[in-house]
Motif scaffolding. Structure first.
Motif, PDB file in Angstrom:
ATOM      1  N   PRO A 189     -34.598 -43.684  -4.140  1.00 10.83           N
ATOM      2  CA  PRO A 189     -33.538 -44.602  -3.702  1.00 10.83           C
ATOM      3  C   PRO A 189     -33.647 -45.055  -2.248  1.00 10.83           C
ATOM      4  O   PRO A 189     -33.158 -46.124  -1.892  1.00 10.83           O
ATOM      5  CB  PRO A 189     -32.262 -43.782  -3.924  1.00 10.83           C
ATOM      6  N   PHE A 190     -34.280 -44.229  -1.377  1.00 10.66           N
ATOM      7  CA  PHE A 190     -34.383 -44.590   0.026  1.00 10.66           C
ATOM      8  C   PHE A 190     -35.621 -45.423   0.331  1.00 10.66           C
ATOM      9  O   PHE A 190     -35.788 -45.890   1.463  1.00 10.66           O
ATOM     10  CB  PHE A 190     -34.409 -43.328   0.897  1.00 10.66           C
ATOM     11  N   LEU A 191     -36.509 -45.585  -0.638  1.00 15.15           N
ATOM     12  CA  LEU A 191     -37.729 -46.355  -0.430  1.00 15.15           C
ATOM     13  C   LEU A 191     -37.575 -47.725  -1.057  1.00 15.15           C
ATOM     14  O   LEU A 191     -36.940 -47.877  -2.098  1.00 15.15           O
ATOM     15  CB  LEU A 191     -38.928 -45.632  -1.059  1.00 15.15           C
ATOM     16  N   SER A 192     -38.154 -48.739  -0.441  1.00  8.14           N
ATOM     17  CA  SER A 192     -38.101 -50.067  -1.027  1.00  8.14           C
ATOM     18  C   SER A 192     -38.910 -50.083  -2.323  1.00  8.14           C
ATOM     19  O   SER A 192     -39.698 -49.173  -2.595  1.00  8.14           O
ATOM     20  CB  SER A 192     -38.665 -51.102  -0.046  1.00  8.14           C
ATOM     21  N   ASP A 193     -38.756 -51.137  -3.108  1.00  6.48           N
ATOM     22  CA  ASP A 193     -39.474 -51.224  -4.380  1.00  6.48           C
ATOM     23  C   ASP A 193     -40.940 -51.575  -4.183  1.00  6.48           C
ATOM     24  O   ASP A 193     -41.702 -51.618  -5.140  1.00  6.48           O
ATOM     25  CB  ASP A 193     -38.809 -52.271  -5.288  1.00  6.48           C
ATOM     26  N   SER A 194     -41.333 -51.818  -2.936  1.00  4.83           N
ATOM     27  CA  SER A 194     -42.739 -52.152  -2.659  1.00  4.83           C
ATOM     28  C   SER A 194     -43.387 -51.100  -1.769  1.00  4.83           C
ATOM     29  O   SER A 194     -44.295 -51.408  -0.989  1.00  4.83           O
ATOM     30  CB  SER A 194     -42.837 -53.529  -1.998  1.00  4.83           C
ATOM     31  N   CYS A 195     -42.941 -49.846  -1.888  1.00  6.39           N
ATOM     32  CA  CYS A 195     -43.510 -48.750  -1.109  1.00  6.39           C
ATOM     33  C   CYS A 195     -44.777 -48.247  -1.804  1.00  6.39           C
ATOM     34  O   CYS A 195     -44.718 -47.743  -2.928  1.00  6.39           O
ATOM     35  CB  CYS A 195     -42.495 -47.621  -0.964  1.00  6.39           C
ATOM     36  N   TYR A 196     -45.922 -48.378  -1.151  1.00  3.20           N
ATOM     37  CA  TYR A 196     -47.207 -48.015  -1.754  1.00  3.20           C
ATOM     38  C   TYR A 196     -48.088 -47.252  -0.777  1.00  3.20           C
ATOM     39  O   TYR A 196     -48.002 -47.446   0.443  1.00  3.20           O
ATOM     40  CB  TYR A 196     -47.974 -49.272  -2.174  1.00  3.20           C
ATOM     41  N   ILE A 197     -48.919 -46.405  -1.330  1.00  2.02           N
ATOM     42  CA  ILE A 197     -50.074 -45.861  -0.622  1.00  2.02           C
ATOM     43  C   ILE A 197     -51.273 -46.635  -1.150  1.00  2.02           C
ATOM     44  O   ILE A 197     -51.590 -46.574  -2.346  1.00  2.02           O
ATOM     45  CB  ILE A 197     -50.245 -44.361  -0.873  1.00  2.02           C
ATOM     46  N   GLY A 198     -51.918 -47.399  -0.289  1.00  2.00           N
ATOM     47  CA  GLY A 198     -52.962 -48.313  -0.734  1.00  2.00           C
ATOM     48  C   GLY A 198     -52.359 -49.654  -1.128  1.00  2.00           C
ATOM     49  O   GLY A 198     -51.152 -49.786  -1.320  1.00  2.00           O
TER      50      GLY A 198
END
Length: 317
Positions: free
Chosen positions: A187-196
């Motif tokens: 819930p605290f991360l945006s929907d576009s939070c990625y590694i890579g």
């Protein structure tokens, strides 16, 4: 205003940004993958209608479908180690007479993987932190642990390349390069939070940990098996009984996590990424299969189109 009130205000801003990003990312559901008959069964996402495969003439260019799957294993990124769920990689390939190989991924991406839970959750990958907006989230997570869960999902970040068919039958040789990225969800991360990312992907070059078992079968165009020794339309080679591994890849840093990427640095510092070395993947009980036009006496002047027609005739649901 108290420190706690200030933290709550910062926290509300992060959550509001996350909610907006999540709402904006909502889309329509994708269609289910088809159910295939017989030998076509594992190849339900093969891009047989891609221009590269359709153009294969069956003589100088041989069209193929390739699949690799595993029920689970482990994936280490920096200081994060997760237990993987089901992983399935599919792509099309054209074996050219000059020894080169052309590969193409499905429109929806070559890799499909189950979402997995990250050990320790958000607390484990970014807390404690001296950054005020991050410490505010950490305080709230300690009070409400239901918000702590974080999932990671592997997604495609480009088409597979460097397919080496011979490597599928031996140990220690890279079979294919698969560009991926890992989506982090909380819930605290945006929907576009990625590694890579698509522009800076994780490049997996998996190989057999040991020499795999081997099986070959011939079938009709629709996937129905034919008795041993009789000609058919398709040849399917299957390999299995070992793990697919790689410890040569680098891990980029996280990006777009939280409002304006406010959480990126905290995730990177706690998780030990970017990481050029020390990363690994091990996919247990892996199975690899390759199917192509029957290589007996039959000549296929329009091989790619025939191959596509066979695949479509194998769809049962």
């Amino acid at each position: 205003m108290s420190h706690r009130s200030t933290s709550r205000t910062r926290l509300a801003v992060v959550c509001a940004g996350t909610a907006l990003a999540t709402f904006a990312a909502v889309g329509t559901a994708t269609a289910a993958d088809p159910v295939m008959n017989g030998s076509w069964g594992p190849f339900n996402r093969c891009p047989v209608d891609a221009a590269e495969l359709l153009a294969a003439n069956g003589v100088e260019q041989t069209p193929q479908c390739v699949v690799a799957s595993s029920p689970g294993g482990t994936f280490k990124m920096g200081r994060i180690t997760v237990t993987t769920g089901k992983v399935n990689v599919q792509f099309g390939a054209v074996q050219n007479a000059d020894g080169t190989t052309t590969t193409v991924g499905p429109a929806g991406g070559a890799i499909k993987a189950d979402a997995v839970t990250v050990p320790g959750g958000l607390l484990g990958i970014m807390c404690p932190s001296e950054v005020p907006v991050i410490s505010a989230i950490c305080e709230d997570l300690l009070e409400n642990n239901t918000l702590n869960k974080i999932t990671a999902t592997v997604e495609s970040a480009g088409s597979p390349r460097d397919f080496n068919q011979y490597a599928a039958i031996v140990a220690g040789e890279p079979i294919v390069t698969v560009p991926i990225k890992v989506k982090l969800k909380n819930p605290f991360l945006s929907d576009s939070c990625y590694i890579g990312s698509n522009s800076n992907p994780i490049l997996l070059k998996t190989r057999n940990a040991a020499e795999p078992g081997f099986n070959g079968a011939v079938s009709l165009g629709n996937g129905t098996p034919v008795p041993e020794g009789e000609p058919g339309d398709l040849t399917t080679l299957s390999f299995g009984g070992t793990s697919l591994t790689d410890n040569t890849f680098a891990i980029p840093g996280a990006s777009n996590c939280g409002l304006f990427g406010a959480i990126d640095l905290a995730v990177n510092l706690k998780s030990g990424i970017p990481a050029a070395t020390g990363n690994s993947i091990n996919l247990g009980n892996a199975k690899t299969a390759v199917t192509s036009l029957y290589d007996g006496s039959t000549v296929y002047p329009d091989g790619g189109q025939a191959f596509s027609g066979y695949w479509h005739s194998g769809v049962t649901g």
